[in-house]
Write a protein that holds these residues in place. Structure first.
Motif, PDB file in Angstrom:
ATOM      1  N   UNK A   1       0.854  -1.190   0.000  1.00  0.00           N
ATOM      2  CA  UNK A   1       0.000   0.000   0.000  1.00  0.00           C
ATOM      3  C   UNK A   1       0.889   1.238   0.000  1.00  0.00           C
ATOM      4  N   UNK A   2       0.601   2.163  -0.883  1.00  0.00           N
ATOM      5  CA  UNK A   2       1.400   3.370  -1.051  1.00  0.00           C
ATOM      6  C   UNK A   2       1.271   4.248   0.205  1.00  0.00           C
ATOM      7  N   UNK A   3       2.399   4.577   0.886  1.00  0.00           N
ATOM      8  CA  UNK A   3       2.304   5.434   2.075  1.00  0.00           C
ATOM      9  C   UNK A   3       1.636   6.778   1.788  1.00  0.00           C
ATOM     10  N   UNK A   4       1.784   7.296   0.579  1.00  0.00           N
ATOM     11  CA  UNK A   4       1.182   8.585   0.239  1.00  0.00           C
ATOM     12  C   UNK A   4      -0.317   8.471  -0.028  1.00  0.00           C
ATOM     13  N   UNK A   5      -0.769   7.240  -0.326  1.00  0.00           N
ATOM     14  CA  UNK A   5      -2.184   7.010  -0.664  1.00  0.00           C
ATOM     15  C   UNK A   5      -2.507   5.550  -0.353  1.00  0.00           C
ATOM     16  N   UNK A   6      -2.787   5.231   0.920  1.00  0.00           N
ATOM     17  CA  UNK A   6      -2.884   3.829   1.344  1.00  0.00           C
ATOM     18  C   UNK A   6      -3.924   2.978   0.626  1.00  0.00           C
ATOM     19  N   UNK A   7      -4.880   3.605  -0.062  1.00  0.00           N
ATOM     20  CA  UNK A   7      -5.843   2.810  -0.831  1.00  0.00           C
ATOM     21  C   UNK A   7      -5.305   2.397  -2.200  1.00  0.00           C
ATOM     22  N   UNK A   8      -4.106   2.877  -2.542  1.00  0.00           N
ATOM     23  CA  UNK A   8      -3.497   2.545  -3.831  1.00  0.00           C
ATOM     24  C   UNK A   8      -2.364   1.548  -3.616  1.00  0.00           C
ATOM     25  N   UNK A   9      -2.272   0.555  -4.514  1.00  0.00           N
ATOM     26  CA  UNK A   9      -1.236  -0.466  -4.407  1.00  0.00           C
ATOM     27  C   UNK A   9      -0.092  -0.176  -5.376  1.00  0.00           C
ATOM     28  N   UNK A  10       1.132  -0.399  -4.898  1.00  0.00           N
ATOM     29  CA  UNK A  10       2.318  -0.262  -5.743  1.00  0.00           C
ATOM     30  C   UNK A  10       2.869  -1.654  -6.063  1.00  0.00           C
ATOM     31  N   UNK A  11       3.150  -1.909  -7.325  1.00  0.00           N
ATOM     32  CA  UNK A  11       3.776  -3.188  -7.707  1.00  0.00           C
ATOM     33  C   UNK A  11       5.288  -3.022  -7.536  1.00  0.00           C
ATOM     34  N   UNK A  12       5.867  -3.842  -6.659  1.00  0.00           N
ATOM     35  CA  UNK A  12       7.286  -3.776  -6.331  1.00  0.00           C
ATOM     36  C   UNK A  12       8.115  -4.806  -7.070  1.00  0.00           C
ATOM     37  N   UNK A  13       7.480  -5.932  -7.421  1.00  0.00           N
ATOM     38  CA  UNK A  13       8.223  -7.044  -8.022  1.00  0.00           C
ATOM     39  C   UNK A  13       7.200  -7.988  -8.648  1.00  0.00           C
ATOM     40  N   UNK A  14       7.548  -8.612  -9.751  1.00  0.00           N
ATOM     41  CA  UNK A  14       6.679  -9.583 -10.418  1.00  0.00           C
ATOM     42  C   UNK A  14       7.439 -10.845 -10.701  1.00  0.00           C
TER      43      UNK A  14
END
Length: 370
Positions: free
Chosen positions: A356-369
């Motif tokens: 969860x993005x610290x700047x926008x916790x409702x948004x997910x960041x993809x870190x690795x696939x």
């Protein structure tokens, strides 16, 4: 819990219903939020099957049973569903519960398509009666271990509850990390309070703490304790089992629940089917659907295809797993035999490490696939 009314659209189909048993955790101590998402996916797909004419003109009906994360309750539900004449059993989220259901389905000769549980050893022996959509734990957790190494973490503490699932996860991480210079330090949560975890972390010199524990207890108190300890400001918290995926995590932890990487089983971009289903699930749930909701939807897509092609005979259904080639929300689904796994396996659903993005916790960041 008894079966809900048949999904809408059944008025377009004639003849007796084709019944599918649905195992879902809907009450505590089960992870009820995961169960709600899983059931939403199952029900949406069943509705669409019936809107399209059902199974060779017969309505598709879900017979829902709440497992409440209880293996014995799940096994008893499989017995009941078999007596009720279901064509197959679907669902379940908790691995130890799915394992009990799979063992009973195998013994009874009842096809079981497991939606969401990942434990490699879903059955003790190879079986033709069980297939699985979720990637095996060894596959996903090795990808997570690679993410840890790439992020510079080679000394990793795991706060672990006692269970076959958590022990399996610890073993997978250790076996993958050790040859690559990594170390896994186990913290036994039977003996530690969340506050005591902080002290153990300081002494271990670990740079990452993984939550191999239940949600919300003790996962939420552990996160709160570590986040509030300034001495541990540089320690990354991770949750490979996916606890931060659900909205309850953000509600309970707020900003403290962000930047905690976890595994989810979605592609980087959904195709047309996935995008349409995402919109329908969002409307049904009143919130963004988790990957578990997509797993539920794909489960019914597969079973409907099998039942249309091969009828509702249980033996023919189980025999058709190797023939499946169905477009799901997250890619084309086929089942095969994988080394060390006793069930027919989709190899593999897409795997992401996200937070969860610290700047926008409702948004997910993809870190690795992977």
């Amino acid at each position: 819990m008894h079966a809900p009314p048949s999904p809408s659209g059944t008025e377009r189909a004639d003849g007796p219903a084709v019944r599918i048993g649905a195992l879902v955790p809907l009450t505590r101590p089960g992870w009820a939020e995961a169960g709600r998402h899983l059931l939403a996916g199952l029900e949406l797909a069943a509705r669409e099957v019936n809107d399209a004419g059902g199974i060779a003109g017969r309505p598709l009906e879900l017979v829902v049973r709440d497992t409440a994360a209880d293996p014995q309750k799940a096994a008893a539900a499989v017995d009941e569903l078999a007596r009720l004449g279901v064509a197959a059993v679907a669902g379940e989220y908790h691995s130890v519960v799915a394992r009990a259901a799979a063992a009973r389905a195998d013994a009874l000769g009842l096809p079981f398509l497991c939606s969401s549980a990942v434990l490699d050893a879903l059955t003790e022996q190879p079986t033709e009666w069980v297939a699985r959509l979720a990637p095996a734990q060894s596959h996903g957790w090795r990808i997570y271990a690679d993410f840890l190494l790439r992020a510079g973490h080679s000394r990793i503490a795991v706060a672990a509850d006692p269970s076959v699932y958590w022990a399996s996860g610890t073993r997978i991480l250790r076996d993958h990390l050790a040859p690559r210079g990594g170390t896994v330090i186990e913290l036994d949560m039977r003996a530690l309070t969340p506050a005591a975890v902080c002290g153990e972390l300081l002494g271990s010199r670990a740079t990452a703490l993984l939550l191999l524990v239940g949600h919300p207890e003790p996962a939420v108190p552990i996160v709160t304790a570590v986040r509030r300890d300034r001495r541990l400001a540089d320690v990354m918290i991770g949750a490979p089992a996916g606890q931060p995926e659900f909205a309850e995590w953000a509600r309970l932890l707020g900003d403290d629940g962000a930047a905690i990487p976890f595994l989810r089983y979605l592609p980087g971009r959904l195709g047309p089917l996935g995008a349409r289903v995402e919109a329908a699930l969002r409307e049904r749930l009143g919130e963004a659907p988790s990957f578990v909701a997509f797993e539920g939807y794909d489960t019914i897509v597969v079973l409907a295809d099998v039942l249309r092609s091969h009828g509702a005979d249980r033996e023919r259904t189980a025999g058709s797993w190797p023939l499946v080639a169905v477009e799901g929300t997250r890619g084309r689904i086929r089942f095969s035999r994988m080394p060390g796994i006793g069930v027919r396996q989709w190899a593999w659903a897409p795997v992401q490490v996200v937070d969860r993005d610290p700047a926008e916790p409702d948004r997910f960041r993809i870190l690795h696939s992977g």
